[in-house]
Design a protein around this motif. Structure first.
Motif, mmCIF file in Angstrom:
data_model
loop_
_atom_site.group_PDB
_atom_site.id
_atom_site.type_symbol
_atom_site.label_atom_id
_atom_site.label_comp_id
_atom_site.label_asym_id
_atom_site.label_seq_id
_atom_site.Cartn_x
_atom_site.Cartn_y
_atom_site.Cartn_z
ATOM 1 N N ARG A 94 0.829 -1.219 0.000
ATOM 2 C CA ARG A 94 0.000 0.000 0.000
ATOM 3 C C ARG A 94 0.862 1.267 0.000
ATOM 4 N NH1 ARG A 94 -5.322 0.327 1.888
ATOM 5 N NH2 ARG A 94 -4.676 2.044 3.212
ATOM 6 N N LYS A 95 1.961 1.208 0.724
ATOM 7 C CA LYS A 95 2.861 2.354 0.826
ATOM 8 C C LYS A 95 3.383 2.729 -0.568
ATOM 9 C CE LYS A 95 7.259 3.235 2.889
ATOM 10 N NZ LYS A 95 8.249 2.816 3.842
ATOM 11 N N THR A 96 3.736 1.732 -1.360
ATOM 12 C CA THR A 96 4.210 1.980 -2.721
ATOM 13 C C THR A 96 3.093 2.592 -3.567
ATOM 14 O OG1 THR A 96 5.764 0.146 -2.535
ATOM 15 C CG2 THR A 96 5.264 0.915 -4.759
ATOM 16 N N TYR B 145 0.744 4.518 -2.541
ATOM 17 C CA TYR B 145 0.593 5.917 -2.140
ATOM 18 C C TYR B 145 1.779 6.796 -2.542
ATOM 19 C CZ TYR B 145 -3.713 4.881 0.308
ATOM 20 O OH TYR B 145 -4.998 4.519 0.605
#
Length: 190
Positions: free
Chosen positions: A42-44, A46
């Motif tokens: 998810r971080k990637t 975002y």
């Protein structure tokens, strides 16, 4: 120019998003699902997009940009009344994933994409014909709206399989409707 890794990640996100569209409606697609399908966290996600809406907008922008490029290559903007050029470009664009476009055409949730394509057609009218015709901007706008909306309506009807004609026949019918309207079917009194 974007770094290749960024391009590759964004491409994976867009491909994941497109595959999910075929399975569920856009409002139900989550960042977690896109990330999982794109094989990222998810971080990637975002790092590249703020929301799923941002992915939708990039998808639309990419499709519209590709359509404009094809229309420019085929000189559509100098032959605006040659509807076959528009249909050929749309066909080439959609052949890459006809199931996606048929799915989009059959759902009112995706009207935004056809509206964007309609805007391209209408804008091309405005940019290429406005200076050549002697009518008020308001009347011109109505004609451009009529032409672009009619073109999209015919194409959507075909994508929804509501008519059984080939792509070539569809282009011919749309072209004749544009040039001649119903007059071509009214017998002339001698």
């Amino acid at each position: 120019m974007e770094d290749r890794r960024i391009q590759k990640t964004k491409s994976a996100i867009l491909e994941a998003f497109i595959s999910l569209i075929l399975e569920k409606d856009i409002p139900k697609i989550t960042v977690s699902e896109i990330a999982r399908r794109a094989n990222i966290d998810r971080k990637t996600f975002y790092l590249h997009y703020d929301t799923t809406d941002a992915v939708i907008h990039e998808f639309i922008k990419n499709q519209v940009d590709e359509l404009i490029d094809m229309l420019e290559l085929k000189d559509f903007f100098n032959n605006i009344f040659d509807v076959s050029i528009l249909f050929q470009a749309l066909n080439i664009l959609m052949e890459k994933n006809i199931n996606l476009y048929r799915h989009i055409a059959n759902s009112s949730l995706y009207n935004f994409l056809s509206e964007e394509i309609k805007k391209v057609i209408k804008t091309s009218f405005w940019e290429n014909l406005r200076a050549r015709v002697n009518i008020s901007p308001q009347v011109f706008d109505l004609y451009a709206e009529f032409y672009s909306a009619g073109t999209m309506a015919v194409y959507l009807k075909w994508l929804r399989k509501e008519v059984a004609v080939s792509e070539d026949q569809l282009s011919q019918i749309a072209g004749n409707a544009t040039y001649y309207g119903f007059q071509q079917f009214i017998p002339r009194n001698v």
